[in-house]
Design an enzyme around this catalytic site. Sequence first.
Site, mmCIF file in Angstrom:
data_model
loop_
_atom_site.group_PDB
_atom_site.id
_atom_site.type_symbol
_atom_site.label_atom_id
_atom_site.label_comp_id
_atom_site.label_asym_id
_atom_site.label_seq_id
_atom_site.Cartn_x
_atom_site.Cartn_y
_atom_site.Cartn_z
ATOM 1 N N ASP A 65 6.570 -12.169 21.691
ATOM 2 C CA ASP A 65 7.489 -12.657 20.662
ATOM 3 C C ASP A 65 7.019 -14.022 20.162
ATOM 4 O O ASP A 65 6.704 -14.897 20.987
ATOM 5 C CB ASP A 65 8.886 -12.770 21.309
ATOM 6 C CG ASP A 65 9.995 -12.963 20.300
ATOM 7 O OD1 ASP A 65 9.753 -13.625 19.257
ATOM 8 O OD2 ASP A 65 11.097 -12.476 20.559
ATOM 9 N N ILE A 66 6.997 -14.213 18.850
ATOM 10 C CA ILE A 66 6.599 -15.529 18.306
ATOM 11 C C ILE A 66 7.602 -16.625 18.692
ATOM 12 O O ILE A 66 7.291 -17.806 18.562
ATOM 13 C CB ILE A 66 6.427 -15.498 16.764
ATOM 14 C CG1 ILE A 66 7.693 -14.978 16.072
ATOM 15 C CG2 ILE A 66 5.204 -14.665 16.369
ATOM 16 C CD1 ILE A 66 7.698 -15.175 14.570
ATOM 17 N N TYR A 85 2.092 -13.516 9.744
ATOM 18 C CA TYR A 85 2.701 -12.398 9.012
ATOM 19 C C TYR A 85 3.996 -11.910 9.653
ATOM 20 O O TYR A 85 4.811 -11.284 8.972
ATOM 21 C CB TYR A 85 1.741 -11.193 8.982
ATOM 22 C CG TYR A 85 0.561 -11.296 8.047
ATOM 23 C CD1 TYR A 85 0.649 -10.853 6.736
ATOM 24 C CD2 TYR A 85 -0.648 -11.818 8.481
ATOM 25 C CE1 TYR A 85 -0.446 -10.921 5.876
ATOM 26 C CE2 TYR A 85 -1.747 -11.893 7.630
ATOM 27 C CZ TYR A 85 -1.629 -11.439 6.335
ATOM 28 O OH TYR A 85 -2.709 -11.508 5.486
ATOM 29 N N THR A 128 6.850 -14.724 0.494
ATOM 30 C CA THR A 128 7.195 -13.731 -0.519
ATOM 31 C C THR A 128 7.608 -14.394 -1.835
ATOM 32 O O THR A 128 8.146 -15.502 -1.835
ATOM 33 C CB THR A 128 8.355 -12.857 0.009
ATOM 34 O OG1 THR A 128 8.851 -12.052 -1.047
ATOM 35 C CG2 THR A 128 9.505 -13.709 0.542
ATOM 36 N N LYS A 159 13.194 -16.323 4.604
ATOM 37 C CA LYS A 159 11.801 -16.606 4.245
ATOM 38 C C LYS A 159 11.717 -17.965 3.537
ATOM 39 O O LYS A 159 10.806 -18.755 3.791
ATOM 40 C CB LYS A 159 11.223 -15.510 3.347
ATOM 41 C CG LYS A 159 11.011 -14.173 4.025
ATOM 42 C CD LYS A 159 9.999 -14.199 5.154
ATOM 43 C CE LYS A 159 8.574 -14.427 4.700
ATOM 44 N NZ LYS A 159 7.620 -14.263 5.836
ATOM 45 N N GLY A 280 23.614 -7.422 -4.404
ATOM 46 C CA GLY A 280 22.826 -8.608 -4.787
ATOM 47 C C GLY A 280 21.412 -8.290 -5.257
ATOM 48 O O GLY A 280 20.568 -9.178 -5.343
#
Length: 339
Positions: A65-66, A85, A128, A159, A280
């Site tokens: 896990d990061i 990523y 993104t 993000k 949304g």
Amino acid sequence: MSEAFEPHNIIVTGGCGFIGSNFVHYVVNNHLGVHVTVLDKLTYAGNPRNIEGLPSDRVELVVGDICDADLLDRIVPGHDAIVHYAAESHNDNSIADPSPFLRTNVEGTFCLLEACRRHGVRYHHVSTDEVYGDLALDEPRRFQPDDPYRPSSPYSSTKASSDLLVRAWHRTYDLRTTISNCSNNYGPYQHVEKFIPRQITNILCGIRPKLYGDGKNVRDWIHTEDHSRAVWDILTKGRIGETYLIGANGERSNIDVLHAILERMGKDPDDFDWVRDRPGHDRRYAIDPTKLETELGWKPVHTDFSEGLDQTIAWYREHEDWWRPAKEATEAKYAKQGQ
Ligand code: NAD
Ligand code: DAU
């Protein structure tokens, strides 16, 4: 400040996911002196088969896990760079349950930045175009690197948060960072929850494709290999502290993309179901890649979308054993959401 950078030993987080694994293939095939350590938690979206068969002296998989700072302290030393990523990546999932997005996308990025700071490692952040919100259908403008952040969904807001952490870590701690914000990718190894693979595999399973809302939303499609090359160029030639937008002039409405898939797979243009819209739902994304093209000389190679779509359809036809195990559960989740 520009810095010529020749990495030999990099960590790719999320290297068993869609875009991360395509990047690992790209590096192995095109940059022979580079070793890749893939750090991946193998969530529902991660599949070790995506990097199967790559030479074991070039690619090592660490399952983890990061957010695990101790693990990062064990594996980061000795690497030149982290290319990040790993993420929870799907908007619809973020609407159903935002919590893993907060943890992986925000806290995970924080943990990686801190590890880079402790061990003096360069960091590239894969983000993104959704951080910029959306554009109107009739607006001539495209996203620019310095546009204000206006994310709409739980996914894109996490993000955006992670991008801001990267900017702050560069400015405050002088961490050597770069950021790229890319538009919608397509190509092999994309999870069947995403638009293009979902529709292709629906048709292969005898299920009618599903279109949200009025189908007029526009996405700016780029082949994932063009994305990989852009990330490599930014990592090795990009200016430290900068943001680069990655896009291939691929704007298309969802209904046009669906019609192209239906036609190529021998179906009638109205062989699909209209389903509940995404709450949304962003209307249009469009990237202006001028900075990347003029500063770093990058240009997309996969400019024929029809050809790319044909190759992608062929890939899913030939790799049913890869996508089939995830299909039923994915469709069951969508059915519960009325999508
Ligand atoms: P994906 O969902 O296919 O893959 C994500 C990968 O990250 C999986 O292998 C998963 O196991 C891994 N992962 C998730 N949580 C983790 C954790 N806590 N620790 C370690 N590994 C973890 O995602 P994708 O579509 O390949 O997207 C990759 C990145 O590119 C994301 O950061 C996404 O925001 C960004 N991006 C995607 C697109 C797109 O069109 N898909 C476009 C622009 C940017
Ligand atoms: O723009 C970059 C982003 O592209 C990435 O940051 C995300 O990680 C990636 O998932 C993608 O986000 P989108 O939400 O644009 O992709 P998705 O494939 O989920 O949907 C593409 C469009 O198709 C969107 O307008 C919603 C619509 N859609 C999607 C599905 C799954 C449908 O009409 N029907 C569907 O079944």
